[in-house]
Design an enzyme around this catalytic site. Structure first.
Site, mmCIF file in Angstrom:
data_model
loop_
_atom_site.group_PDB
_atom_site.id
_atom_site.type_symbol
_atom_site.label_atom_id
_atom_site.label_comp_id
_atom_site.label_asym_id
_atom_site.label_seq_id
_atom_site.Cartn_x
_atom_site.Cartn_y
_atom_site.Cartn_z
ATOM 1 N N GLY A 94 0.787 -1.233 0.000
ATOM 2 C CA GLY A 94 0.000 0.000 0.000
ATOM 3 C C GLY A 94 0.817 1.281 0.000
ATOM 4 O O GLY A 94 0.259 2.374 0.121
ATOM 5 N N HIS A 101 7.826 6.823 5.789
ATOM 6 C CA HIS A 101 6.950 7.605 6.667
ATOM 7 C C HIS A 101 6.161 6.658 7.552
ATOM 8 O O HIS A 101 5.809 5.548 7.154
ATOM 9 C CB HIS A 101 6.008 8.515 5.871
ATOM 10 C CG HIS A 101 5.236 7.802 4.802
ATOM 11 N ND1 HIS A 101 5.762 7.484 3.573
ATOM 12 C CD2 HIS A 101 3.961 7.329 4.791
ATOM 13 C CE1 HIS A 101 4.863 6.851 2.850
ATOM 14 N NE2 HIS A 101 3.759 6.727 3.566
HETATM 15 P P1 AMP Z 1 1.461 5.570 1.819
HETATM 16 O O1 AMP Z 1 0.293 4.928 1.157
HETATM 17 O O2 AMP Z 1 1.898 4.864 3.063
HETATM 18 O O3 AMP Z 1 2.600 5.832 0.848
HETATM 19 O O4 AMP Z 1 0.947 6.961 2.354
HETATM 20 C C1 AMP Z 1 1.135 8.176 1.716
HETATM 21 C C2 AMP Z 1 0.208 9.155 2.396
HETATM 22 O O5 AMP Z 1 0.611 10.470 2.047
HETATM 23 C C3 AMP Z 1 -1.251 9.013 1.998
HETATM 24 O O6 AMP Z 1 -2.034 8.711 3.161
HETATM 25 C C4 AMP Z 1 -1.603 10.367 1.393
HETATM 26 O O7 AMP Z 1 -2.897 10.792 1.739
HETATM 27 C C5 AMP Z 1 -0.533 11.271 1.999
HETATM 28 N N1 AMP Z 1 -0.207 12.453 1.225
HETATM 29 C C6 AMP Z 1 0.055 12.521 -0.099
HETATM 30 N N2 AMP Z 1 0.355 13.778 -0.465
HETATM 31 C C7 AMP Z 1 0.293 14.535 0.662
HETATM 32 C C8 AMP Z 1 0.503 15.911 0.956
HETATM 33 N N3 AMP Z 1 0.834 16.790 0.007
HETATM 34 N N4 AMP Z 1 0.323 16.333 2.234
HETATM 35 C C9 AMP Z 1 -0.028 15.459 3.208
HETATM 36 N N5 AMP Z 1 -0.219 14.146 2.998
HETATM 37 C C10 AMP Z 1 -0.068 13.681 1.744
#
Ligand code: AMP
Ligand code: ZN
Length: 110
Positions: A94, A101
């Site tokens: 996912g 992060h």
């Molecule tokens: P993952 O699926 O673990 O890679 O999570 C990436 C997360 O980053 C997702 O939950 C997105 O909603 C979040 N995300 C993407 N772009 C941004 C942004 N510009 N600011 C804050 N969160 C973000």
């Protein structure tokens, strides 16, 4: 910094993102698409692609991410009610942003 990496840009203050917390090594900000009332991202400033790329030398930043999450849980008042800490690892797990992060997700009881 990795060229074209969104979380490198965000963590270095290039996207104007509001940080809930920042120190020399990491930043914390709210997920843009929250899955719960509290959904924070704890992001190291140094580019590491995913958990798969961690080595022994990264144990310091990893510990700092988890301990920061704990502090943020207290600050967001979800420590007692409980929360999830989640690493998505690579596409099948996912992960969509390939810069390490930690998700802090909670607040359902608030
Ligand atoms: P993952 O699926 O673990 O890679 O999570 C990436 C997360 O980053 C997702 O939950 C997105 O909603 C979040 N995300 C993407 N772009 C941004 C942004 N510009 N600011 C804050 N969160 C973000
Ligand atoms: Zn990056």
């Amino acid at each position: 910094m990795e060229k074209d990496c969104l979380f490198c840009k965000i963590s270095h203050g290039q996207m104007g993102t509001d940080f809930i917390y920042e120190n020399d090594n990491l930043v914390v900000f709210r997920d843009i698409n929250p899955h719960a009332p509290v959904h924070l991202l704890i992001v190291p400033k140094r580019h590491i692609r995913s958990v798969n790329d961690l080595s022994e030398a990264d144990s310091g930043i990893l510990a700092e991410m988890i301990l920061t999450a704990r502090q943020m849980a207290i600050r967001e008042k979800v420590d007692a009610s409980g929360y999830k800490l989640l690493f998505n690892v690579e596409k099948g797990g996912g992960q969509v942003i390939f810069h390490l992060h930690l998700h802090l997700i909670g607040g359902w009881d608030k």
